[in-house]
Each structure stands twice: as structure tokens, then as C-alpha cells.
Enzyme design. Structure first.
Site, mmCIF file in Angstrom:
data_model
loop_
_atom_site.group_PDB
_atom_site.id
_atom_site.type_symbol
_atom_site.label_atom_id
_atom_site.label_comp_id
_atom_site.label_asym_id
_atom_site.label_seq_id
_atom_site.Cartn_x
_atom_site.Cartn_y
_atom_site.Cartn_z
ATOM 1 N N TYR A 1 13.831 -30.542 31.407
ATOM 2 C CA TYR A 1 13.891 -31.868 30.782
ATOM 3 C C TYR A 1 14.726 -32.789 31.658
ATOM 4 O O TYR A 1 15.806 -32.415 32.114
ATOM 5 C CB TYR A 1 14.517 -31.762 29.389
ATOM 6 C CG TYR A 1 14.613 -33.084 28.660
ATOM 7 C CD1 TYR A 1 13.466 -33.779 28.277
ATOM 8 C CD2 TYR A 1 15.857 -33.647 28.351
ATOM 9 C CE1 TYR A 1 13.561 -34.992 27.603
ATOM 10 C CE2 TYR A 1 15.948 -34.852 27.677
ATOM 11 C CZ TYR A 1 14.794 -35.523 27.304
ATOM 12 O OH TYR A 1 14.881 -36.725 26.641
ATOM 13 N N LYS B 1 26.156 -36.781 30.010
ATOM 14 C CA LYS B 1 26.900 -35.906 29.099
ATOM 15 C C LYS B 1 28.410 -35.831 29.439
ATOM 16 O O LYS B 1 29.125 -36.759 29.126
ATOM 17 C CB LYS B 1 26.214 -34.552 28.999
ATOM 18 C CG LYS B 1 24.768 -34.757 28.471
ATOM 19 C CD LYS B 1 24.002 -33.541 28.062
ATOM 20 C CE LYS B 1 22.717 -33.963 27.369
ATOM 21 N NZ LYS B 1 21.482 -33.598 28.013
ATOM 22 N N ASP C 1 19.259 -32.191 38.838
ATOM 23 C CA ASP C 1 19.607 -32.855 37.590
ATOM 24 C C ASP C 1 20.737 -32.054 36.955
ATOM 25 O O ASP C 1 20.508 -31.012 36.331
ATOM 26 C CB ASP C 1 18.383 -32.934 36.669
ATOM 27 C CG ASP C 1 18.701 -33.653 35.363
ATOM 28 O OD1 ASP C 1 19.899 -33.914 35.102
ATOM 29 O OD2 ASP C 1 17.764 -33.949 34.606
#
Ligand SMILES: *Cc1c(COP(=O)(O)O)cnc(C)c1O
Length: 431
Positions: free
Chosen positions: A144, A267, A239
Site C-alpha cells: 500500500y 506516520k 516507502d
């Protein structure tokens, strides 16, 4: 359990917010339950609006690596808000966080702050295309990378959970330059490079796949990706929205000793505030406007309050490397314990742990790829989830998500969690 207040809020929410939530997985649909509305959180604990206390393994999906309400972060944010919430002009905090990121991750010579992981990845892809003057992107099934058009192809996380391989509303031409390979299978990447010779701008990968459960890179997978990108003049994008500042100060790059060309963050980097970032070598990042021709901007990017939160969290991580030793030890205890419970009750549970990321798959045998992850019994996970919630353990409301261990978790928290898990597995097996 009395969840009256949560349920009343959810009824109201569903009338005015799609599905009652501002991000799909929060709706608890994958476990056939209703979401808990949260009142507050502190340390390793989260409290719902009906007054229940839980040990939290969601940790805001990763950002709260120091636990909730860490005093240093609160102090930093409180000081910042006294001075105004946003100026749309440069501040010292932005320079400090960029310098600190460079200190923690030396190959991030230049970095641009944005407001989410999605934005970071979308921008990094644009830079890769601008830099290489090529269009095609290779991603991995089950990884994702946020919800931008070109990356909503065979994505993981909420999409994996809902069984929707793609999204409506993504034009065919936005996705047609996205090629998909299999995580942990370098031959599928080699094949794409052969078929698209000279056309691939970048390979983007979650160095540890953490949106199809948690799956570690096997053998030389990352090293081989590095080599194939270098050989073909494509950029390697890590990522690290989940792994960044979590697996080590220098994230997965340091943990596995592999240097990517571009890295995306989110995050943890915001300490709980909405922040993302992308960065890499000076030569590549010099493409970004106003220095170069790749346009990317943001009214609230580098927001002073968000920078204050992120800076405080990154400083704590930079100055206290024992944090990583502690959280990894706690995660290992949790993973070992879950594995033992599975063995003791002959329950099909396969546990993966990488650093402080844990996932208990409800399947048999080692989980090293997307197909195996997908073989998990999601109905069994749903039962497990609900019974754990009843016992005061707040897990991700879906099988294909990580458990996040924070520095605020204690050995006693892990023991209590394992006791609850053992009770739960006994109950499930007993019917
Ligand atoms: C969460 C996540 C994103 C998206 O970040 P948002 O802040 O939700 O937009 C991108 N990549 C990975 C690996 C993620 O886990």
C-alpha cells in the site's frame, strides 16, 4: 459489552460521513463489528467514550511509537501553539527537522515536508518520473502506498481487507503505467524490466510489507531490487511510511543496509500530527520546484505545530537508541508468546515479527508472500478480534494490518495481552 455511546455516535456519523468514518478500515467492517469512538489515550492505553480501557496495538496505525501523550511531544506542541498555528512562511522548525532527518538517515540529503504519506509517495513518484524522463512504475501486489490514482492498483491494507483490487474513479490511463510484481519474487521484477526496457522510472516497495499483515523481505530480495534498478537506470523508492524511524533511526535502509534513491515517510515523522515527507540524494531532489521543474507545493506543509510534534518525537528517538532495543524485545516476546499459544492449542496461527511490527496470520505455514497472506482465515481473525476487544485489547480491526508495539508498552502489558490471547484461542477452538 456496553458500547451505547459509541453506537449512538456511529449512528449519527453514518448520516453525515461516508460509512461513518474518515478512513475506511476504521469502520470495523472486516470484523463485522461497530467502531469504538475514542475519548482519549495515554501511554499504552486507549479509552473509548463508554469508559472502557484497552491496551492499544494500533497506536494510530504507527505514529505513536513513544506511546500516547508523551510529555516531551506535548511540551513541544504546547509551546508551538502559543506562537500561532500557521504562517505559510518558512520557520526554524522546518530547517531543524530536515537537518535531523539528514543526521538520522545520512543519504536523505534533501527532504520536502508534506501532510500525509499519500502525498509523500505521490510526490516521490512525480520526482522519479521527472528525473528519469520515464513514465512506468513497478509496485508490488499487496503493498500500500496511499490512495493516489496511480498507486491504487493491487494495493493492500483496507483494499485488501475489502477485497477490492482497484478503486472506482481511477481513470484507466492513470493506472496503465503502473506495473505489478510479486513481493519477494525478483523474477517477476526482472520480467517487467525485460518487457519494458528503458521505460521504467522507478520501483516502489515497502521494504517490509506491512499492509498485507507483516512480511519481511526474504534473502537478497531488497539487494536484488537495488541492483536491478541501478542496472536499468530506474530509481528505487523505499516507502518507509511505516518502517521509517521504527526499525532503526535510519529505518529499513539502515536495518537492511540498502540505500534507496528516494524515501517516503509519514506516520512516526509527525509524532501524531498529519505529516509526511519525501527525500533522497541532492542530485535527485534538486528536481523539485522551485529548484527544478517538478512542481509540488502545500499551503500547510511544514506547519509549525506539526513540525514541533515531529521534531520532539524524532529527537527522542535519535537521542535514546535503547528505545529500539526495548520495543523490539517487547515485540519478540509478544510474537513468541502468540506462536506458543498457536502450538499449544494446535491453532493455525503463523506469527511474523520484524522489529516492533507483529502480525498473527490465521493460517498455517510461513507467510512470505501475498498469496500466502491471503490464505488467512479472516472469519477466525474477526472472532479473535472481538473477543480480544472484550478482554481490553485493542487490535487492528482487520487481519492484514500490523500490531504496533510502542515504548510505552510494558512487559506486564504483553503478559496481559498473551493471557487474553490464550483465553480467546481456547474459546474459539471450543466453538
Ligand atoms: C499509511 C501508509 C501510506 C499512506 O499514508 P497516509 O498518511 O495514510 O496518507 C503510504 N504508504 C505506506 C507504506 C503506509 O503504511
Amino acid at each position: 459489552m456496553n458500547n451505547k455511546t459509541s453506537e449512538a455516535l456511529f449512528e449519527r456519523a453514518k448520516k453525515v460521513i461516508p460509512g461513518g468514518v474518515n478512513s475506511p478500515v476504521r469502520a470495523f467492517r472486516a470484523v463485522g463489528a461497530n467502531p469504538l469512538f475514542i475519548e482519549k489515550a495515554n501511554g499504552s492505553r486507549i479509552y473509548d467514550v463508554d469508559g472502557h480501557e484497552y491496551i492499544d496495538y494500533v497506536c494510530s496505525w504507527g505514529p505513536m511509537i513513544l506511546g500516547h501523550n508523551h510529555p516531551e511531544i506535548l511540551k513541544s506542541v504546547s509551546e508551538a501553539i502559543q506562537k500561532g498555528l500557521s504562517y505559510g512562511a518558512p520557520t526554524a522548525g522546518e530547517v531543524e527537522i530536515a537537518e535531523l532527518i539528514n543526521e538520522m538517515v545520512p543519504n536523505i540529503e534533501m527532504v520536502r515536508m508534506v501532510n500525509s504519506g499519500t502525498e509523500a509517495v505521490m510526490s516521490a513518484i512525480r520526482v522519479a518520473r521527472g528525473y528519469t524522463n520515464r513514465n512506468k512504475i513497478v509496485k508490488f501486489e499487496g503493498c500500500y502506498h496511499g490512495h493516489s490514482d496511480s498507486l491504487l492498483v493491487k494495493a493492500g491494507s483496507g483494499l485488501l481487507t475489502e477485497g477490492v483490487p482497484d478503486s472506482l474513479g481511477v481513470p484507466k490511463n492513470a493506472a496503465e503505467d503502473t506495473l505489478t510484481a510479486q513481493y519477494n519474487d525478483i523474477t517477476t521484477v526482472e520480467k517487467l524490466f525485460e518487457e519494458n526496457n528503458g521505460e521504467i522510472a522507478a520501483v516502489i516497495v515497502e521494504p517490509v510489507a506491512a499492509n498485507m499483515g507483516v512480511i519481511a523481505p526474504q534473502g537478497d530480495f531488497l539487494k536484488d531490487l537495488r541492483a536491478i534498478c541501478t542496472k536499468n537506470g530506474a530509481l528505487l523508492i523505499f516507502d518507509e511510511v511505516i518502517t521509517g524511524f521504527r526499525l532503526a533511526k535510519g529505518g529499513a535502509q539502515e536495518f537492511y543496509g540498502i540505500e534507496a534513491d528516494l524515501v517516503t515517510y509519514g506516520k512516526i515523522i509527525g509524532g501524531g500530527m498529519p505529516v509526511g515527507a519525501y527525500g533522497g540524494r541532492r542530485e535527485i531532489m534538486s528536481c523539485v520546484s522551485p529548484l527544478g521543474g517538478v512542481y509540488q507545493a502545500g499551503t500547510l506543509s511544514g506547519n509549525p505545530v506539526a513540525m514541533a510534534a515531529g521534531l520532539a518525537q524524532l529527537r527522542m528517538l535519535n537521542e535514546n537508541p535503547e528505545i529500539y532495543v526495548t520495543i523490539n524485545k517487547l515485540a519478540k516476546k509478544l510474537a513468541d508468546g502468540l506462536r506458543e499459544i498457536g502450538e499449544k492449542y494446535k491453532a493455525p496461527i503463523s506469527v511474523n515479527v520484524v522489529g516492533s511490527l507483529v502480525c498473527a496470520f490465521f493460517t498455517e505455514g510461513e507467510v512470505t508472500n501475498y498469496a500466502k497472506a491471503k490464505s488467512s482465515d479472516t472469519a477466525a481473525y474477526a472472532k479473535y478480534f472481538i473477543k480480544m476487544e472484550e478482554k481490553g485489547i485493542y487490535l487492528a480491526p482487520a487481519q492484514f494490518e500490523a500490531m504496533f508495539v510502542s515504548f510505552a508498552h510494558t512487559e506486564a502489558d504483553i503478559d496481559r495481552t498473551l493471557n487474553a490471547a490464550e483465553e480467546t484461542i481456547k474459546e474459539i477452538i471450543g466453538g
